[in-house]
Design an enzyme around this catalytic site. Structure first.
Site, PDB file in Angstrom:
ATOM      1  N   ASP A   1     -68.507 -10.617 -57.134  1.00  0.00           N
ATOM      2  CA  ASP A   1     -67.299 -11.367 -56.808  1.00  0.00           C
ATOM      3  C   ASP A   1     -67.053 -11.146 -55.317  1.00  0.00           C
ATOM      4  O   ASP A   1     -66.819 -10.015 -54.893  1.00  0.00           O
ATOM      5  CB  ASP A   1     -66.154 -10.814 -57.668  1.00  0.00           C
ATOM      6  CG  ASP A   1     -64.816 -11.449 -57.330  1.00  0.00           C
ATOM      7  OD1 ASP A   1     -64.754 -12.256 -56.371  1.00  0.00           O
ATOM      8  OD2 ASP A   1     -63.830 -11.138 -58.017  1.00  0.00           O
TER       9      ASP A   1
ATOM     10  N   GLY B   1     -74.579 -22.097 -56.905  1.00  0.00           N
ATOM     11  CA  GLY B   1     -73.806 -23.329 -56.737  1.00  0.00           C
ATOM     12  C   GLY B   1     -74.655 -24.479 -56.223  1.00  0.00           C
ATOM     13  O   GLY B   1     -75.881 -24.381 -56.113  1.00  0.00           O
TER      14      GLY B   1
ATOM     15  N   TYR C   1     -57.443 -27.157 -49.390  1.00  0.00           N
ATOM     16  CA  TYR C   1     -58.840 -26.898 -49.021  1.00  0.00           C
ATOM     17  C   TYR C   1     -59.035 -27.071 -47.497  1.00  0.00           C
ATOM     18  O   TYR C   1     -59.622 -26.216 -46.832  1.00  0.00           O
ATOM     19  CB  TYR C   1     -59.704 -27.886 -49.798  1.00  0.00           C
ATOM     20  CG  TYR C   1     -61.185 -27.845 -49.557  1.00  0.00           C
ATOM     21  CD1 TYR C   1     -61.944 -26.712 -49.829  1.00  0.00           C
ATOM     22  CD2 TYR C   1     -61.847 -28.983 -49.094  1.00  0.00           C
ATOM     23  CE1 TYR C   1     -63.318 -26.715 -49.637  1.00  0.00           C
ATOM     24  CE2 TYR C   1     -63.216 -28.992 -48.921  1.00  0.00           C
ATOM     25  CZ  TYR C   1     -63.956 -27.856 -49.185  1.00  0.00           C
ATOM     26  OH  TYR C   1     -65.312 -27.865 -49.000  1.00  0.00           O
TER      27      TYR C   1
ATOM     28  N   ASP D   1     -73.838 -14.206 -56.919  1.00  0.00           N
ATOM     29  CA  ASP D   1     -72.895 -15.209 -57.436  1.00  0.00           C
ATOM     30  C   ASP D   1     -71.994 -14.501 -58.444  1.00  0.00           C
ATOM     31  O   ASP D   1     -72.370 -13.445 -58.971  1.00  0.00           O
ATOM     32  CB  ASP D   1     -73.666 -16.350 -58.120  1.00  0.00           C
ATOM     33  CG  ASP D   1     -72.847 -17.628 -58.209  1.00  0.00           C
ATOM     34  OD1 ASP D   1     -73.150 -18.585 -57.470  1.00  0.00           O
ATOM     35  OD2 ASP D   1     -71.891 -17.668 -59.016  1.00  0.00           O
ATOM     36  N   ILE D   2     -70.866 -15.122 -58.729  1.00  0.00           N
ATOM     37  CA  ILE D   2     -69.967 -14.527 -59.725  1.00  0.00           C
ATOM     38  C   ILE D   2     -70.497 -14.781 -61.134  1.00  0.00           C
ATOM     39  O   ILE D   2     -70.141 -14.095 -62.088  1.00  0.00           O
ATOM     40  CB  ILE D   2     -68.526 -15.056 -59.540  1.00  0.00           C
ATOM     41  CG1 ILE D   2     -67.540 -14.149 -60.253  1.00  0.00           C
ATOM     42  CG2 ILE D   2     -68.391 -16.496 -60.012  1.00  0.00           C
ATOM     43  CD1 ILE D   2     -66.131 -14.254 -59.741  1.00  0.00           C
TER      44      ILE D   2
ATOM     45  N   LYS E   1     -60.173 -24.308 -44.729  1.00  0.00           N
ATOM     46  CA  LYS E   1     -61.383 -24.480 -43.905  1.00  0.00           C
ATOM     47  C   LYS E   1     -61.036 -24.449 -42.414  1.00  0.00           C
ATOM     48  O   LYS E   1     -61.783 -23.889 -41.604  1.00  0.00           O
ATOM     49  CB  LYS E   1     -62.101 -25.787 -44.278  1.00  0.00           C
ATOM     50  CG  LYS E   1     -62.790 -25.738 -45.643  1.00  0.00           C
ATOM     51  CD  LYS E   1     -63.942 -24.733 -45.668  1.00  0.00           C
ATOM     52  CE  LYS E   1     -64.639 -24.637 -46.996  1.00  0.00           C
ATOM     53  NZ  LYS E   1     -65.646 -23.576 -47.075  1.00  0.00           N
TER      54      LYS E   1
END
Ligand code: AKB
Length: 321
Positions: free
Chosen positions: A56, A15, A146, A38-39, A150
């Site tokens: 995952d 990412g 989001y 990473d996926i 968080k």
């Protein structure tokens, strides 16, 4: 000084933050001590880590097995759904942004991990606080999916630290800007897209309105801050929820004018979408005095230096000269 015995696992390694952080960790600790996960399928252009596992993070058993197999000591758990995408899929955002963090915190509690880094966001702020210079200790009242995820994550980090002594450290990142790996699904992404389109097309339509200021940070400074926080002695870490990071603050109009200094023919117009409401709920600027005091946070890039660096690198990357 890098600790040679540290074995590092990164989630979300392909990412926006992960791709650059992984390469920096390889420089510091050696490829053989860095396991990128990473996926997505492995992409050799994105990581030079010694090992790559397609993983995952929601697969609790697989994550635990990989931590065991590689004898991981430190995790940078970056995999997350950003603000725009989270609004479109709240259930999945909660699952992805909170549950894998709990898995890592449990492993640390059981002595299977020594240290965890987890990114929070300026999205934890919301209604009822002033827009400018928002301090470390204010009421956190997020109005986005989001932000809620968080905030929950921050409280879990603090809980595991206070109850079980887990060494978990976190930063409330502002919008992150970089030319190497595009962002995806965030509200601050306009500040990345604008550079790509300025270089490729000479014009950009912003989904954030012209006078909306948000805190932003150039990726080089974000990576330095993350590594500085992780290298700081445990006693100097006074915040176990997540540290404010202010970076710089600007509006789309101010950024466009900075870009025009380098690309005079650049043009911008504005068509705010659903992300405008998210931006309106966030602070315009952040006070990061506590991070400066505790572990010496400092920045190298302002809007001018960042714009010069972004445009010169994107011109090379996108084959314009
Ligand atoms: C987003 O816009 O969702 C992120 C963030 C500020 O956390 N870049």
């Amino acid at each position: 000084m890098a600790n040679a015995t540290e074995k590092i696992l990164i989630t979300g390694a392909l990412g926006q933050i992960g791709s650059e952080l992984t390469n920096k960790l390889v420089e510091l600790h050696g490829a053989e001590n860095v396991i990128a996960t990473d996926i997505q399928k492995f992409d050799k252009n994105h990581t030079n880590a010694g090992f790559y596992e397609r993983m995952d993070v929601s697969n609790t058993a697989l994550v635990q097995q990989i931590v065991k197999d590689y004898e991981i000591t430190t995790v940078y758990h970056l995999a997350s759904l950003l603000s725009g995408t989270s609004e479109k899929n709240p259930q999945f955002a909660w699952k992805l942004n909170v549950e894998p963090l709990l898995n890592f915190l449990e492993m640390a509690k059981e002595g299977k991990l020594k240290k965890i880094f987890w990114p929070s966001s300026i999205a934890v702020f919301g209604r009822g606080i002033p827009k400018e210079n928002v301090g470390q200790e204010v009421v956190l009242n997020p109005s986005t999916v989001y932000g809620i995820s968080k905030l929950a994550g921050e409280k879990w980090c603090e809980y595991y630290h206070e109850k079980f002594g887990v060494d978990v450290r976190s930063i409330r990142y502002p919008g992150l800007i970089s030319w190497k790996t595009p962002a995806g699904g965030g509200t601050t992404d306009y500040a990345v897209e604008i550079y790509y389109e300025a270089v490729e097309k000479g014009k950009y339509t912003s989904f954030i309105s012209e006078n909306t200021a948000m805190p932003m940070l150039y990726m080089d400074d974000a990576i330095d801050a993350t590594l500085q926080l992780m290298a700081a002695p445990s006693e100097s870490i006074s915040v176990r929820t997540s540290y404010n990071l202010g970076g710089m603050s600007f509006t789309p109009k101010e950024l466009a004018s900075e870009i025009k200094n380098i690309i005079p023919e650049f043009e911008i117009d504005y068509q705010p979408d659903f992300r405008q409401a998210i931006a309106d709920s966030w602070p315009a600027s952040i006070d990061d005095a506590v991070a400066k005091k505790d572990w010496g946070l400092k920045y190298q890039y302002g809007i001018k230096e960042m714009s010069e660096d972004m445009i010169s690198n994107l011109r090379k990357k996108l084959c314009h000269s």
